[in-house]
Each structure stands twice: as structure tokens, then as C-alpha cells.
Design an enzyme around this catalytic site. Structure first.
Site, PDB file in Angstrom:
ATOM      1  N   ASP A  52       0.813  -1.223   0.000  1.00  0.00           N
ATOM      2  CA  ASP A  52       0.000   0.000   0.000  1.00  0.00           C
ATOM      3  C   ASP A  52       0.843   1.268   0.000  1.00  0.00           C
ATOM      4  O   ASP A  52       0.466   2.273  -0.612  1.00  0.00           O
ATOM      5  CB  ASP A  52      -0.965  -0.002   1.196  1.00  0.00           C
ATOM      6  CG  ASP A  52      -2.167  -0.887   0.923  1.00  0.00           C
ATOM      7  OD1 ASP A  52      -2.108  -1.672  -0.051  1.00  0.00           O
ATOM      8  OD2 ASP A  52      -3.161  -0.813   1.666  1.00  0.00           O
ATOM      9  N   ASN A  95      -4.978  -2.073  -4.105  1.00  0.00           N
ATOM     10  CA  ASN A  95      -6.164  -2.223  -3.252  1.00  0.00           C
ATOM     11  C   ASN A  95      -6.015  -1.327  -2.033  1.00  0.00           C
ATOM     12  O   ASN A  95      -6.471  -1.655  -0.942  1.00  0.00           O
ATOM     13  CB  ASN A  95      -6.320  -3.698  -2.849  1.00  0.00           C
ATOM     14  CG  ASN A  95      -7.729  -3.996  -2.330  1.00  0.00           C
ATOM     15  OD1 ASN A  95      -8.616  -3.145  -2.403  1.00  0.00           O
ATOM     16  ND2 ASN A  95      -7.924  -5.181  -1.803  1.00  0.00           N
ATOM     17  N   ASP A 321     -10.449  -2.723  12.437  1.00  0.00           N
ATOM     18  CA  ASP A 321      -9.479  -3.642  11.832  1.00  0.00           C
ATOM     19  C   ASP A 321      -8.980  -4.674  12.835  1.00  0.00           C
ATOM     20  O   ASP A 321      -8.941  -5.871  12.547  1.00  0.00           O
ATOM     21  CB  ASP A 321      -8.289  -2.851  11.261  1.00  0.00           C
ATOM     22  CG  ASP A 321      -8.685  -2.100   9.995  1.00  0.00           C
ATOM     23  OD1 ASP A 321      -9.757  -2.415   9.430  1.00  0.00           O
ATOM     24  OD2 ASP A 321      -7.935  -1.198   9.573  1.00  0.00           O
ATOM     25  N   GLU A 349     -11.123  -4.880   2.346  1.00  0.00           N
ATOM     26  CA  GLU A 349     -10.414  -5.608   1.291  1.00  0.00           C
ATOM     27  C   GLU A 349     -11.270  -6.734   0.711  1.00  0.00           C
ATOM     28  O   GLU A 349     -11.160  -7.117  -0.433  1.00  0.00           O
ATOM     29  CB  GLU A 349      -9.105  -6.181   1.845  1.00  0.00           C
ATOM     30  CG  GLU A 349      -7.971  -5.178   1.924  1.00  0.00           C
ATOM     31  CD  GLU A 349      -8.046  -4.243   3.117  1.00  0.00           C
ATOM     32  OE1 GLU A 349      -9.122  -4.157   3.763  1.00  0.00           O
ATOM     33  OE2 GLU A 349      -7.037  -3.572   3.404  1.00  0.00           O
ATOM     34  N   HIS A 393      -4.886  -9.192   3.853  1.00  0.00           N
ATOM     35  CA  HIS A 393      -3.783  -9.388   4.794  1.00  0.00           C
ATOM     36  C   HIS A 393      -4.257  -9.744   6.194  1.00  0.00           C
ATOM     37  O   HIS A 393      -3.677 -10.578   6.874  1.00  0.00           O
ATOM     38  CB  HIS A 393      -2.920  -8.124   4.824  1.00  0.00           C
ATOM     39  CG  HIS A 393      -3.694  -6.854   5.107  1.00  0.00           C
ATOM     40  ND1 HIS A 393      -3.229  -5.867   5.915  1.00  0.00           N
ATOM     41  CD2 HIS A 393      -4.918  -6.422   4.704  1.00  0.00           C
ATOM     42  CE1 HIS A 393      -4.100  -4.881   5.981  1.00  0.00           C
ATOM     43  NE2 HIS A 393      -5.139  -5.204   5.243  1.00  0.00           N
ATOM     44  N   ARG A 394      -5.342  -9.104   6.628  1.00  0.00           N
ATOM     45  CA  ARG A 394      -5.767  -9.334   8.019  1.00  0.00           C
ATOM     46  C   ARG A 394      -6.352 -10.733   8.212  1.00  0.00           C
ATOM     47  O   ARG A 394      -6.223 -11.321   9.284  1.00  0.00           O
ATOM     48  CB  ARG A 394      -6.750  -8.259   8.477  1.00  0.00           C
ATOM     49  CG  ARG A 394      -6.139  -6.897   8.420  1.00  0.00           C
ATOM     50  CD  ARG A 394      -6.767  -5.885   9.343  1.00  0.00           C
ATOM     51  NE  ARG A 394      -6.153  -4.601   9.065  1.00  0.00           N
ATOM     52  CZ  ARG A 394      -4.934  -4.242   9.463  1.00  0.00           C
ATOM     53  NH1 ARG A 394      -4.209  -5.066  10.187  1.00  0.00           N
ATOM     54  NH2 ARG A 394      -4.431  -3.073   9.135  1.00  0.00           N
ATOM     55  N   LYS A 421       0.542  -6.300   2.153  1.00  0.00           N
ATOM     56  CA  LYS A 421      -0.188  -5.022   2.176  1.00  0.00           C
ATOM     57  C   LYS A 421       0.240  -4.154   3.353  1.00  0.00           C
ATOM     58  O   LYS A 421       0.330  -2.931   3.219  1.00  0.00           O
ATOM     59  CB  LYS A 421      -1.694  -5.312   2.248  1.00  0.00           C
ATOM     60  CG  LYS A 421      -2.578  -4.119   2.008  1.00  0.00           C
ATOM     61  CD  LYS A 421      -3.994  -4.625   1.803  1.00  0.00           C
ATOM     62  CE  LYS A 421      -5.050  -3.565   1.825  1.00  0.00           C
ATOM     63  NZ  LYS A 421      -4.890  -2.423   0.975  1.00  0.00           N
TER      64      LYS A 421
END
Ligand SMILES: Nc1ncnc2c1ncn2[C@@H]1O[C@H](COP(=O)(O)OP(=O)(O)OP(=O)(O)O)[C@@H](O)[C@H]1O
Ligand SMILES: Nc1ccn([C@H]2C[C@H](O)[C@@H](COP(=O)(O)O)O2)c(=O)n1
Length: 663
Positions: A52, A95, A321, A349, A393-394, A421
Site C-alpha cells: 500500500d 487495493n 481492523d 479488502e 492481509h488481516r 499489504k
């Protein structure tokens, strides 16, 4: 970073040590944009290096901004509110919502000819509320695809700044952030922003306000409904700025400490409880679940408190998040956990509510999902699972914590590279701090005679699986070389001296290179003569004993592929997969011949064949650890197989031993 198709996590048991967190994505991209728009040169320290931030930096370069990077520091020469390259320009923003939204606003108020686009998922992430607000202002923005979603074309504005700008705050707080970051560029008069609906993720707006203040812009805030940019606001570089470590990234390690730091606390370097990032309040939720957290100025220490963890019922609007991590912690709780007010997960995402529900169920959890909540009851019986990560990613990071399950079932993370990311080295950091009993760490052994293709096969397996690689023959080759250089004859009379050399080899492996006492010996140990010398020293029992511990030390998370002669019989007798690789002597001599000729080394095929047969004889007939298949080895004769075929065959055998359910 792991760039494999999947990453298998063996059962993990405890956690200890220290993790150094990367810089915050939210702060990094805000700071980069502010530095680019402001007057003056800004040095940004501890910048996150991730997908990112890379797209943001690329876009800024395209816009004519001066960008110089060295390690985690970036030097940005600001544009002082004027775009050096006003287009036509196409900007690809991957993204990265933290690039797409603020850049849309900044470019729209400055004007030019720009097209902003991203990956397919970016085209599904709403931006219509921001576009509506910008159009009220007189900005020219055209939808190039589905209205309200990227791609967008930006033209020249005719700004009307006198009426308050109304923007929705209940879908994404990034729309408000984008306006706040962009409007100082045109604050010839007071500019008022009014938020429509209940503003979500307020802490992210606080980050924006606090960074604007560092760049000389003091926004007047009335509650969370009305924000005024005072006339004459101008972005001014602070000179130097440090990016705090990422509080959302900290959540995985706070959870890791709560789940697995049983003996001593896990130390997390880079953020303390006084962080400006809203996700730091994840600590409160973790404490509620039982974590013991101690905060320092710029670090945290976390250890397991209550166990099992305590189920919670929590409004997670303030930590959208990090709250995903709670959903995985819920697998270890004493009851059902409910995470509420998380509707924003659906436009991240991926649709994170749906994704989490599907993947948690794969592990055996009972999950209920609603428009804005998720309810998780721990598995009655854990099931091994291949976790689909949705390019998010998370999802990848939080599901890695499922590998600590008490049932010891394996967890496969598909597409682990998506962590790039925000936290490219996440899995490396996890493997540095996670602990498990050695027998849990998988080893694939590839034994066989010289030139059968062991090294080629083993290194490709290691690459495919993201495992470490041990070329045990190299250790005997290095020992032979070191003995020769010490003037020792390679015979039983010098066995103890050579064994002492072997036990204290000053050797380092740097990727493909082998460094002996500071000298690169990668080429020297590969000669046919060095192979013969290795075969001679390897027949000496004391030399073999001296190298056992060193070889076994290569067995580290997430796994190992080892090639040699006695990997399956002596060094890793408990390995779950042992392959004995052979090929006819004629075929091996041909391969070696080709290999040497391609390196410009003259060779005769019949001499090579005689040499390798002599080596086979010595290796198979020696008294200690002779070359032979382990009893439980699978035999593979690759005389008539290409490399890809052998690799596929062994990967197939490996896969047969796994128990994953594929999505
Ligand atoms: N299945 C295969 N088909 C054709 N060529 C192969 C195959 N496997 C390996 N080779 C080639 O054979 C040569 C020898 O392979 P490699 O060095 O991997 O063998 P090795 O068993 O590790 O040898 P050593 O024990 O001497 O280190 C290389 O050039 C490699 O590319
Ligand atoms: N595990 C091992 C690995 C190697 N050797 C000896 C025997 C070989 O001839 C020699 C060189 O190995 P290579 O690099 O060709 O794989 O080292 C051994 O005895 N045990």
C-alpha cells in the site's frame, strides 16, 4: 516475505521473545500524501514498506513529487499545493483505500486530467459518498465504470467553497479523512465539512487531525459532526517525522501473548498504550478476554492471564481492523463471543464478515453472522483447515493464530503473500516468536546417491513450501576443504583433528552462497575433487558425530527439507516424509557431465561415471550411517523423469500426508 502458494503452519504451542512491528499503514500513507502536498522537504522515518505504501509512493512520483528512499526512511520534496504533472496521467492504486480516497480528493480539488484505478476488488469498494461531496464543491469527477466505484476520471474543478460540504460518515471514515487532507490546498476562506450520519472509526479521523496539526493545519472540530478548515490554512512540512509502529499489526502479537505466552511475556516493540492510533484500544478488549498487558513508552509486554480466554460481547466500532483478531481469539474462549457494530467490515479488502464466518466454520467453530455482527462459539472439535485469505492481509494474519489450537491440528494459510499489504514479514516475525516441540516441525528428507538430483529436488520443494533447506553434503564438502587447507590427510590417522575442525567450522550460509571464515567457497566446494574429499571425511565416525547437532539445528519453523545420505536414517529419523532418490549410474553421469560442461568445466562422461560409482561404493559401504534408504522411505527412480515431474511426485506424496479441507 513468503511468496509461496500456501504456507502450512504446524501445531504451535507457546510464544516468547520480542517482535519489532513495522510502521503504521494509516500513518505512513497520510504522512506521505501530506508531505507531498506541503511546502518544503520532509524526512519520514520508520516508514512502512508494503504494497500500500509502494502504490502511494509510485503515484506521488508520477505526479512529479521528489521521492528518495533509503531503507525505512523516505525524503519527500513537497509540491507546495501545485501538481507538477497535471496529466493526462493514469494512477494505479492497487487495493489501497488509504491511497485511493485521499488522492481522489486532493487531485479533484487541484484539478488536472487523471484516471484513478486499482485491482478488481478496489472496483467493488465504494467511493460514491466522497465523490458526491467533491461534486458539491464543484469538482469534476466522472465514473468510468459502475457509478460510485473506481475507476474515476478527474478533471478541472470550479470550486464553490462558501456552503458547508456534506459527507456521509457511516460507511467509511476515509471519506472525511480524504476531504480533511485535501481541503487545506484551497482554504482561501473557512471551509466547513458536515458529517451526515453517525461517524464510524473516529480514531482514524483523530489520526488525520493530529497529523494535519504536525503539518501546520489546525482543524476546528465541533463534536464529530462539523469540522472547519480555517481560511489561510497551508500545509507546511514539519521537516522530520516519525511513523509510529502499526497498532493494528500489534493486535496479532497481543493476541499471541494472550494465547501462548505462558512462561514469560511476549515483548512488542514500536507502540505503547499512549499511541495515537485507535486500534491500540484493542488492548482493552484483549484484557477483557484475559490477556495481561503491561505498557511502556514505546512497547508492550503481553502474557497469558485467564485461560481459557473469556468470551466477550463488544461494540467494535472503534477498532474495526483489530477486531478481526478478536474473532480468532474467540476460538479459545470459554463461551460465545459477539462482535457488534462491524458493518464496515463488509466494504474492506473483502467482505470480512462473510470471510471470517466461512473460515472460522472450517476450523469447527459455530458462527452466526449478521449485517453488522459476528457471533463465534469455539469448536467442540477442531478440524484442520486450509484458510482462504481473499487477498486480505488481516484474514491471513489473524488466522495464523489458529495454529495454537489445543488439538494440534494443522492450519494452511493460502496465498500468504497477501500480508505484503501492511506487514510483509509477518510470518517471519511469527516464526521468530512461536515455539513448538521439535517433533512438530515437519522435515522432508531426500537421500540418495550423487547426481541423482537430490539438491535440485530438495531446494525446489523447500521453495514451494516456504521451508528451510539443508544441503548436508555441503557441510562434508566444507569440512573436506577446511581439512585440506589445514594440511591434513583425509584418513583415520587425522580423524580427531578433522572432527575438531568440523565441530567449529566458521561457516555461514547466505542464500546460495557458502562463506567459510569470511571467504566465499561456494564454487570451491562444488568441484568433483571436493565431492571425493567430502566422501572421504564423511566415512570418519567422529566427523559425522561432530556435524549432527549443526544439521539438526536447521529444523526450524515452519519446516525443513534436507538432502544427503543419512537424513532419513540418522539425522531426522522421525521425519514424516522420507524420499530415497535414485537414477541409473549412466543417467547420473550424463547429468553431471551436462552440468559441468554448462559451467565451462571440461569433463569426460566415462571418467565421471567411474568417479560417481566409486563415491557410491564408499558412501554405501562405510561402517557409520551408510547411504541406504530408511525403512519407511518412499523410493523414487527419476532416471526417466524430468525435474518438474519429480518435484510434483514428491509434493503429491507430501499432500497425501496432510489433512486439509480445501475451500
Ligand atoms: N529429474 C531430473 N532430470 C534431469 N536432470 C536432473 C534431474 N534432477 C536433477 N537434474 C540435474 O542433474 C544435475 C545434478 O543434480 P543435483 O546437483 O541436484 O544432484 P545431487 O544429487 O544433489 O548431487 P550431489 O549429491 O553430488 O550434490 C543438475 O544439473 C540437475 O539440474
Ligand atoms: N548426509 C550426508 C551428505 C553427504 N555425505 C557425504 C557423502 C558424499 O559423497 C559427500 C558429498 O555430498 P553431496 O554434496 O554430493 O551430496 O558427502 C554424507 O556422508 N552424508
Amino acid at each position: 516475505m513468503f511468496s509461496t502458494e500456501f504456507l502450512d503452519l504446524p501445531p504451535l504451542q507457546t510464544a516468547a521473545g520480542t517482535v519489532h512491528l513495522p510502521g503504521s499503514k494509516s500513518i505512513s500513507n497520510r504522512v506521505l500524501l501530506l508531505a507531498a502536498l506541503s511546502a518544503g522537504r520532509t524526512t519520514v522515518h520508520d516508514l512502512l514498506d508494503s504494497d500500500d505504501t509502494r502504490v502511494m509512493l509510485d503515484a506521488l512520483r508520477q505526479l512529479g513529487c521528489g521521492v528518495k528512499r533509503s531503507g525505512s526512511t523516505a525524503h519527500i520534496t513537497g509540491l507546495d499545493g501545485r501538481i507538477a504533472a497535471p496529466g493526462p496521467l493514469k494512477l494505479f492504486l492497487g487495493n489501497a483505500g488509504t491511497a485511493m480516497r485521499p488522492l481522489t480528493a486532493a487531485l479533484a480539488v487541484l484539478g488536472g486530467d487523471f484516471e484513478l484505478d486499482g485491482v478488481p476488488r478496489m472496483r467493488e469498494r465504494p467511493i460514491g459518498d466522497l465523490v458526491d461531496a467533491l461534486r458539491q464543491l464543484g469538482c469534476s469527477i466522472e465514473d468510468l465504470g459502475q457509478p460510485g466505484y473506481p475507476p474515476l476520471r478527474i478533471g478541472r474543478p470550479q470550486l464553490r467553497l462558501d456552503a458547508p460540504i456534506r459527507v456521509r460518515g457511516d460507511v467509511s471514515s476515509q471519506f472525511l479523512t480524504a476531504l480533511l487532507l485535501a481541503l487545506p490546498l484551497v482554504a482561501r476562506q473557512d471551509i466547513v465539512i458536515e458529517v451526515v450520519g453517525e461517524l464510524i472509526s473516529k480514531p482514524y479521523v483523530e489520526i488525520t487531525l493530529s497529523l494535519l496539526a504536525r503539518f501546520g493545519v489546525a482543524v476546528r472540530r465541533e463534536g464529530w459532526q462539523r469540522f472547519t478548515l480555517p481560511a489561510g490554512s497551508r500545509l507546511q512540512s514539519p521537516g522530520e517525522i516519525h511513523v509510529e509502529a502499526d497498532a493494528s499489526s500489534a493486535s496479532y502479537f497481543i493476541a499471541l501473548g494472550a494465547i501462548a505466552a505462558t512462561a514469560a511475556p511476549l515483548r512488542i516493540e514500536g507502540v505503547g498504550e499512549s499511541s495515537i492510533q485507535g486500534d491500540i484500544r484493542f488492548i482493552d478488549a484483549a484484557r477483557q478476554m484475559g490477556a495481561e498487558v503491561t505498557s511502556f513508552a514505546n512497547a508492550l509486554e503481553v502474557r497469558r492471564g485467564a485461560w481459557p480466554l473469556k468470551a466477550i460481547d463488544l461494540d467494535c466500532n472503534h477498532i474495526p481492523d483489530a477486531a478481526m483478531t478478536l474473532a480468532v481469539m474467540a476460538l479459545y474462549a470459554d463461551g460465545t463471543t459477539t462482535l457488534r457494530n462491524i458493518a464496515s467490515w463488509r466494504v474492506k479488502e473483502t467482505d470480512r464478515i462473510a470471510a471470517m464466518a466461512i473460515e472460522l466454520r472450517k476450523l469447527g467453530a459455530q458462527v452466526e453472522e449478521g449485517a453488522d455482527f459476528l457471533r463465534v462459539a469455539p469448536p467442540a472439535r477442531w478440524r484442520p483447515a486450509a484458510i482462504h485469505t481473499y487477498d486480505d492481509h488481516r484474514v491471513a494474519m489473524c488466522f495464523s493464530l489458529a495454529a495454537f489450537n489445543p488439538a494440534g491440528v494443522h492450519v494452511r494459510i493460502l496465498d500468504p503473500r497477501c500480508v505484503g499489504k501492511t506487514f510483509p514479514d509477518y510470518f517471519e516475525a511469527l516464526f521468530d516468536t512461536a515455539r513448538t516441540d521439535t517433533p512438530h516441525i515437519p522435515v522432508i528428507c531426500v537421500d540418495g546417491p550423487t547426481a541423482s538430483g537430490k539438491g535440485t529436488l530438495a531446494s525446489q520443494l523447500a521453495q514451494t513450501l516456504g521451508y528451510h533447506y539443508l544441503d548436508s553434503g555441503a557441510l562434508y564438502r566444507i569440512t573436506g576443504l577446511a581439512a585440506r587447507r589445514a594440511g591434513l590427510a583425509l584418513d583415520t590417522a587425522h580423524e580427531q583433528s578433522i572432527a575438531r575442525l568440523a565441530a567449529t567450522l566458521p561457516v555461514r550460509f547466505e542464500g546460495e552462497r557458502v562463506i567459510l571464515g569470511g571467504e566465499d567457497v561456494s564454487e570451491a566446494i562444488r568441484s568433483e575433487a571436493a565431492g571425493m574429499d567430502a566422501s572421504q571425511v564423511s566415512a570418519l565416525p567422529s566427523v559425522r558425530s561432530a556435524l549432527v547437532e549443526l544439521q539438526q539445528s536447521f529444523r526450524r519453523l515452519p519446516g525443513l527439507v534436507a538432502d544427503g545420505r543419512d537424513m532419513g536414517t540418522v539425522i531426522f529419523p522421525d521425519a514424516p516424509l522420507k524420499v530415497f532418490l535414485t537414477a541409473s549410474a549412466a543417467r547420473r553421469a550424463e547429468r553431471r557431465h551436462k552440468q559441468l560442461i554448462s559451467k565451462g568445466i571440461p569433463a569426460k562422461i566415462d571418467v565421471l561415471r567411474a568417479d560417481l560409482e566409486a563415491r557410491d561404493a564408499r558412501d554405501t559401504q562405510r561402517a557409520v550411517a551408510p547411504l541406504k534408504p530408511a525403512q519407511d522411505a518412499l523410493l523414487l527412480d527419476n532416471s526417466d523423469q524430468g525435474i518438474a515431474e519429480s518435484v510434483a511426485q514428491v509434493l503429491g506424496w507430501w499432500e497425501d500426508k496432510q489433512s486439509f479441507r480445501h475451500a
